[in-house]
Design an enzyme around this catalytic site. Structure first.
Site, short mmCIF file in Angstrom:
data_model
loop_
_atom_site.label_atom_id
_atom_site.label_comp_id
_atom_site.label_asym_id
_atom_site.label_seq_id
_atom_site.Cartn_x
_atom_site.Cartn_y
_atom_site.Cartn_z
N ASP A 145 0.90 -1.05 -0.14
CA ASP A 145 -0.17 -0.23 -0.01
C ASP A 145 0.84 1.22 0.04
O ASP A 145 1.07 1.98 0.99
CB ASP A 145 -0.95 0.17 1.29
CG ASP A 145 -0.06 -0.02 2.47
OD1 ASP A 145 1.18 -0.36 2.69
OD2 ASP A 145 -0.77 0.59 3.66
N HIS A 156 9.63 -0.25 9.33
CA HIS A 156 8.78 -1.15 9.17
C HIS A 156 8.91 -2.08 8.17
O HIS A 156 9.14 -3.25 8.17
CB HIS A 156 7.24 -0.37 9.23
CG HIS A 156 6.84 0.27 10.53
ND1 HIS A 156 6.93 -0.37 11.77
CD2 HIS A 156 6.48 1.41 10.80
CE1 HIS A 156 6.45 0.48 12.46
NE2 HIS A 156 6.50 1.73 11.97
O1 RIB Z 1 2.18 -0.29 10.98
C1 RIB Z 1 3.36 -0.12 10.03
C2 RIB Z 1 2.47 -0.32 8.63
O2 RIB Z 1 1.68 0.42 8.61
C3 RIB Z 1 3.58 -0.34 7.70
O3 RIB Z 1 3.45 -1.21 6.27
C4 RIB Z 1 3.17 0.95 6.91
O4 RIB Z 1 3.48 1.36 5.62
C5 RIB Z 1 1.74 1.48 7.42
O5 RIB Z 1 0.91 0.76 6.13
CA CA Z 2 2.74 -0.75 4.24
#
Ligand code: RIB
Ligand code: CA
Length: 320
Positions: free
Chosen positions: A12, A243
């Site tokens: 995303d 992340h």
């Molecule tokens: O919690 C972190 C996630 O949430 C990552 O994938 C970031 O891109 C958001 O989508």
């Molecule tokens: Ca993400």
């Protein structure tokens, strides 16, 4: 070198998604078979445009982009994380629209087709809500048995959430889908907040990306200020939590991570715990067992942060 590991990235994009995608594309150990898109950091059509743009910037328009779900399985979409990733999901950096287009297959069709035509070869790397993956598992009951595995960013087993006090953003955006995926009978690695919030790329390290004379790095330098602003305001952090890229780091260098193995259930109730990923930490004692029959999940719990950050920065062209 052995054959590259084949991955489909479900994403995303998203600023940290962009980092992860570029990191994967810069890693010869991995072959990115396709990007599939999902709502999350932005609405799905915006995420699809961003995925196409990212591939154009990277000079990899040979890689297919397939659009996926526009909404979670059992509720309306909670709405874009524009306060984290900008209204366009890419830091409000005024990007030109893509000149390429997604393939005609949708995300579920593409995932099922590519996995079933290469049994045991493909690893799914979900970086957003798990809707497409759950739908693919439902559409093709043999999918899990034909996957090499799933290495996903999402969830929080032993710590609090980031989107709610209980839950992580990707999982809380579609808890029903996540509960299906954590029940899939294939090797699953969960790179959730337990590990991703330990991996910080500092402001000084992020500044180095802007010094790299490469379109990938220049794009990241343009979009990162938005993400850094959010991290500063939300957590007082001079830097960012890494992340989504943690999935790629794990694929390249699992020796840098520690982990625990537990079965997982996702809270699909409508109370304060919705979206929490619950590891089974003790045996069933009596009565109903909500974890019964669930496969063990490899939950990443810690990392050699310096090694992981150096690995990613190095692949993005930063000389350290
Ligand atoms: O919690 C972190 C996630 O949430 C990552 O994938 C970031 O891109 C958001 O989508
Ligand atoms: Ca993400």
């Amino acid at each position: 070198m052995s054959r590259p590991r084949r991955i489909i990235v479900d994403t995303d994009p998203g600023i940290d998604d962009a980092m992860a995608i570029f990191f994967a594309l810069a890693s010869p150990e991995l072959e990115v078979v396709a990007l599939t898109t999902v709502f999350g950091n932005a609405h799905t059509p915006v995420c699809t445009a961003n995925a196409l743009r990212l591939l154009e910037i990277a000079g990899r328009t040979d890689i297919a982009v397939a659009e996926g779900a526009h909404a979670p399985m059992a509720m309306p979409f909670r709405g874009p994380a524009d306060f984290v990733h900008g209204g366009d999901g890419q830091g409000d950096a005024s990007l030109a629209p893509p000149s390429t287009r997604p393939v005609l297959e949708d995300a579920v069709e593409l995932i099922v087709d590519r996995v079933m035509s290469a049994p045991g070869e493909i690893t799914l790397v979900p970086l957003g809500p798990l809707t497409n993956i759950a739908r693919a598992l439902q559409a093709e009951p043999r999918l899990a048995a034909n996957l090499a595995g799933i290495v996903l960013m999402g969830g929080n087993a032993f710590c609090g959430g980031n989107a709610t006090p209980a839950a992580e953003a990707n999982v809380v955006n579609d808890p029903e889908a996540a509960d299906i995926v954590f029940g899939a009978a294939c090797p699953i690695v969960m790179a959730g907040l337990d590990v991703t919030e330990r991996i910080v790329m500092t402001g000084a390290q992020l500044d180095l990306i802007g010094e790299v004379d490469h379109p990938r790095a220049q794009h990241l330098a343009a979009i990162l200020p938005c993400y850094r602003r959010f991290a500063r305001e939300a957590s007082g952090l001079d830097g960012i939590h890494v992340h989504d890229s943690t999935t790629i780091s794990y694929l390249l260098a699992p020796q840098h991570f520690s982990h625990r193995s537990h079965q997982i259930r996702v809270d699909t109730g409508h109370g304060v715990g919705r979206g929490k990923t619950w590891p089974r930490t003790r045996p069933a004692q009596h009565g109903d067992d909500p974890w019964a029959g669930r496969p063990p999940v490899t939950i990443l719990t810690d990392a050699d942060v310096d090694a992981v950050v150096r690995l990613e920065l190095g692949r993005l062209g930063v000389g350290l």
